[in-house]
Design an enzyme around this catalytic site. Structure first.
Site, PDB file in Angstrom:
ATOM      1  N   ASP A  63       0.829  -1.198   0.000  1.00  0.00           N
ATOM      2  CA  ASP A  63       0.000   0.000   0.000  1.00  0.00           C
ATOM      3  C   ASP A  63       0.870   1.256   0.000  1.00  0.00           C
ATOM      4  OD1 ASP A  63      -2.814   0.990   0.429  1.00  0.00           O
ATOM      5  OD2 ASP A  63      -1.910   1.880   2.213  1.00  0.00           O
ATOM      6  N   GLU A  81       1.699  -0.615  -5.035  1.00  0.00           N
ATOM      7  CA  GLU A  81       0.677   0.385  -5.322  1.00  0.00           C
ATOM      8  C   GLU A  81       1.402   1.725  -5.305  1.00  0.00           C
ATOM      9  OE1 GLU A  81      -3.185   2.800  -3.797  1.00  0.00           O
ATOM     10  OE2 GLU A  81      -1.468   2.390  -2.549  1.00  0.00           O
TER      11      GLU A  81
HETATM   12  C1  NOJ Z   1      -4.403   3.006  -0.777  1.00  0.00           C
HETATM   13  C2  NOJ Z   1      -5.541   2.073  -0.523  1.00  0.00           C
HETATM   14  O1  NOJ Z   1      -5.821   1.363  -1.686  1.00  0.00           O
HETATM   15  C3  NOJ Z   1      -6.689   2.914  -0.049  1.00  0.00           C
HETATM   16  O2  NOJ Z   1      -7.880   2.205  -0.003  1.00  0.00           O
HETATM   17  C4  NOJ Z   1      -6.316   3.491   1.281  1.00  0.00           C
HETATM   18  O3  NOJ Z   1      -7.349   4.362   1.724  1.00  0.00           O
HETATM   19  C5  NOJ Z   1      -5.015   4.264   1.209  1.00  0.00           C
HETATM   20  N1  NOJ Z   1      -4.003   3.577   0.473  1.00  0.00           N
HETATM   21  C6  NOJ Z   1      -4.477   4.514   2.584  1.00  0.00           C
HETATM   22  O4  NOJ Z   1      -3.990   3.322   3.123  1.00  0.00           O
END
Ligand code: NOJ
Length: 562
Positions: A219, A281
């Site tokens: 993440d 991500e």
């Molecule tokens: C990316 C995640 O996909 C999202 O859902 C989340 O709110 C943020 N990162 C914070 O962790």
């Protein structure tokens, strides 16, 4: 009950599995609920794993299931080694992993290293400790500006709206320092220059690798390291948009220091058997910057959000596909395609929006409403482009059913912190997180045994329920199954894009060669006029039925043999 965690022999081939895998994102709270509380859970997922193996995917990625106060649906982790009781127990995780492996599916967990929950024991200790203490050093606490520190330490904005800093009271009750949170104020950012933070996350990786997981989606992978001195940055953050005006790089994103972290994680994963993997991500542009996350000694994959964001126009898609293939090839990584996830408007709905409009953060009942039929047609056509391409592809739960975004959710049901932090002016991400419809004629469309659903489902979901699509050759579910089977049979994921065909403004056309031999011509018509298919073309698959005239109509993708 204790479960033997031996890893069964998942097939290992000449090419590592993740280079071409189709990975299905399960958003656990909305996939399948086994206990009737209206929130999906691990036993619900385990019970549906045969559905996923029947779909033909290679792996599942689970959004976070760790202990959490759920201020951001689990992306606020209070304990990284414990499953939240909402989702089940630790044994349920073992059972899920074991059953997935038995079915030949790999399991990818979601790791959230940029921030913890404010309820994490480290943050609680930090709040109980004075400025300058070792407890505070694991987070980004700073003194405020202004005469008495009443102003935030810098001008950064939270991705979810509002300031990125919150002031805390010192142990004596007087206003004290501020802490950084790029997201909600319940998600304090960790200081990744601190050795304990690094050690702790390596230990968390080992904890889950030892339990048998096959990899991690990382993440906010582009956010761990912040620029020295935390310089001001006055711009409003778009949802997870990693670049600033004119392509400038904001001081909180894509700093070079993040790569050290991933190099050491790669070494750690490589010390395990079984081709474990990491996927970033990272909302980073351009493609060359993103490719740095997948250099041979870093992560294995990085989501291609440029492709997800590309306008529904042949030229835009061509550029995005070509750039991505080229940039990933320079570092020897596979391209990683994605069209939908739990943070963006579902592509079946998004692709009906004006091509040049910015990607919206949700759609509300007072916004112009999308054309559902058009969306489904375009969504299917886009997915068939994606699934023909070399590399790995991610599916978001429900896209195989052609689910649209819920665009009329009652405001009082919304839960996304972005909705609250924008004072209700931004709809946020709840519309893509609505519980799945499994059975058209059961309460809650079969999501839970009681019919309870944590977000209301739209009436239309009945038409999309898995049971009504099962066995119907015209359904989206059967289209995805056929596409995944054909992709696997021809080895398209481990193949290559050999040439762009034609230069028509209305048609996207390219040839891919599968590693199992044979070429496929992929064509999508975007124009109002029917396009002519090559004479004698053998249609392997078509995203919508072809008319008797055999021509390619608007918003249809075909795969042609030869
Ligand atoms: C990316 C995640 O996909 C999202 O859902 C989340 O709110 C943020 N990162 C914070 O962790």
């Amino acid at each position: 009950m204790s479960i033997v965690l031996e890893r069964p022999a998942l097939s290992e081939t000449a090419s590592p599995w993740w280079r071409s895998a189709v990975i299905y994102q399960v958003y656990p709270r909305s996939f399948a609920d086994s206990d009737g509380d209206g929130v999906g859970d691990l036993p619900g997922i385990t019970a549906r794993l045969p559905y996923l193996s029947g779909l033909g995917v290679d792996a599942v990625w689970l959004s976070p299931v760790y202990r959490s106060p759920m201020a951001d649906a689990g992306y606020d982790v209070a304990d990284y080694r414990v499953v939240d009781p909402l989702f089940g127990g630790s044994e349920d995780a073992d059972l899920l992993i074991a059953e997935a492996h038995r079915l030949g599916l790999r399991v990818v967990l979601d790791l959230v290293p940029n921030h913890t929950s404010a309820e994490h024991e480290w943050f609680r200790a930090a709040l109980d400790s004075p400025a300058g203490s070792p407890e505070r050093a694991r987070y980004l606490f700073r003194d405020g500006r202004g005469e008495s520190g009443e102003l935030p330490p810098n001008t950064w904005r939270s991705v979810f709206g509002g300031p990125a800093w919150t002031r805390v009271n010192g142990p004596d009750g007087t206003p004290g320092q501020w802490y950084l949170h790029l997201f909600d104020d319940t998600q304090p950012d960790l200081d990744w220059t601190h050795p304990q933070v690094r050690e702790e996350f390596e230990d968390i990786l080992r904890f889950w690798l030892d339990r048998g997981v096959d990899g991690f989606r990382v993440d906010v992978a582009h956010g761990l390291i912040k620029a020295d001195g935390l310089p001001d940055w006055d711009h409003e953050q778009e949802l997870l948009d990693g670049s600033g005006p004119g392509g400038t790089r904001p001081p909180m994103w894509d700093q070079d220091g993040v790569h050290d972290v991933y190099r050491s994680w790669r070494r750690l994963l490589d010390s395990y058997d079984g081709e474990r993997m990491l996927v970033a991500e990272a909302w980073v542009e351009p493609a060359e910057r993103l490719a740095r996350y997948v250099r041979p000694d870093e992560m294995h994959q990085a989501f291609n959000f440029a492709f997800l964001s590309a306008a529904w126009r042949p030229a835009d898609l061509r550029v995005s596909i070509a750039d991505s293939l080229e940039a990933s090839a320079t570092v020897g990584a596979p391209a990683t395609w994605v069209l939908s996830n739990h943070d963006v408007v579902r592509h079946t709905t998004r692709l009906t929006l004006p091509a040049d409009a910015p990607r919206p953060n949700g759609i509300g009942a007072t916004d112009p409403q999308p054309d559902e039929q058009l969306g489904l047609r375009r969504g299917r056509a886009a997915s068939m482009v994606m699934l023909s391409l070399p590399g790995s592809a991610y599916l978001y739960q429900g896209e195989e059913l052609g689910l649209p975004e819920h665009t009329t959710l009652p405001d009082e049901t919304r839960q996304d912190p972005a909705w609250f932090r924008h004072d209700g002016t931004v709809a946020g991400r709840d519309g893509c997180r609505v519980p799945l419809p499994w059975h058209a004629d059961r309460p809650g469309f079969g999501f839970s045994p009681t019919g309870a659903t944590w977000l209301p489902q739209p009436e239309s979901f009945g038409r999309y329920a898995a049971d009504v699509q099962e066995g119907d050759p015209a359904s989206t579910l059967e289209l995805y199954r056929r596409a995944l089977r054909t992709r696997a049979d021809l080895g398209l994921g481990t193949g290559e894009l050999v040439s762009w065909a034609g230069s028509d403004d209305a048609v996207l056309a390219f040839r891919v060669r599968g590693s199992e031999g044979g070429e496929v011509l992929v064509m999508t018509n975007f124009g109002p006029e029917p396009a002519v298919l090559p004479a004698g073309a053998h249609v392997l698959l078509s995203s919508s039925p072809l008319d008797a005239d055999g021509a390619l109509h608007t918003d249809v993708t075909v795969w042609l043999a030869g």
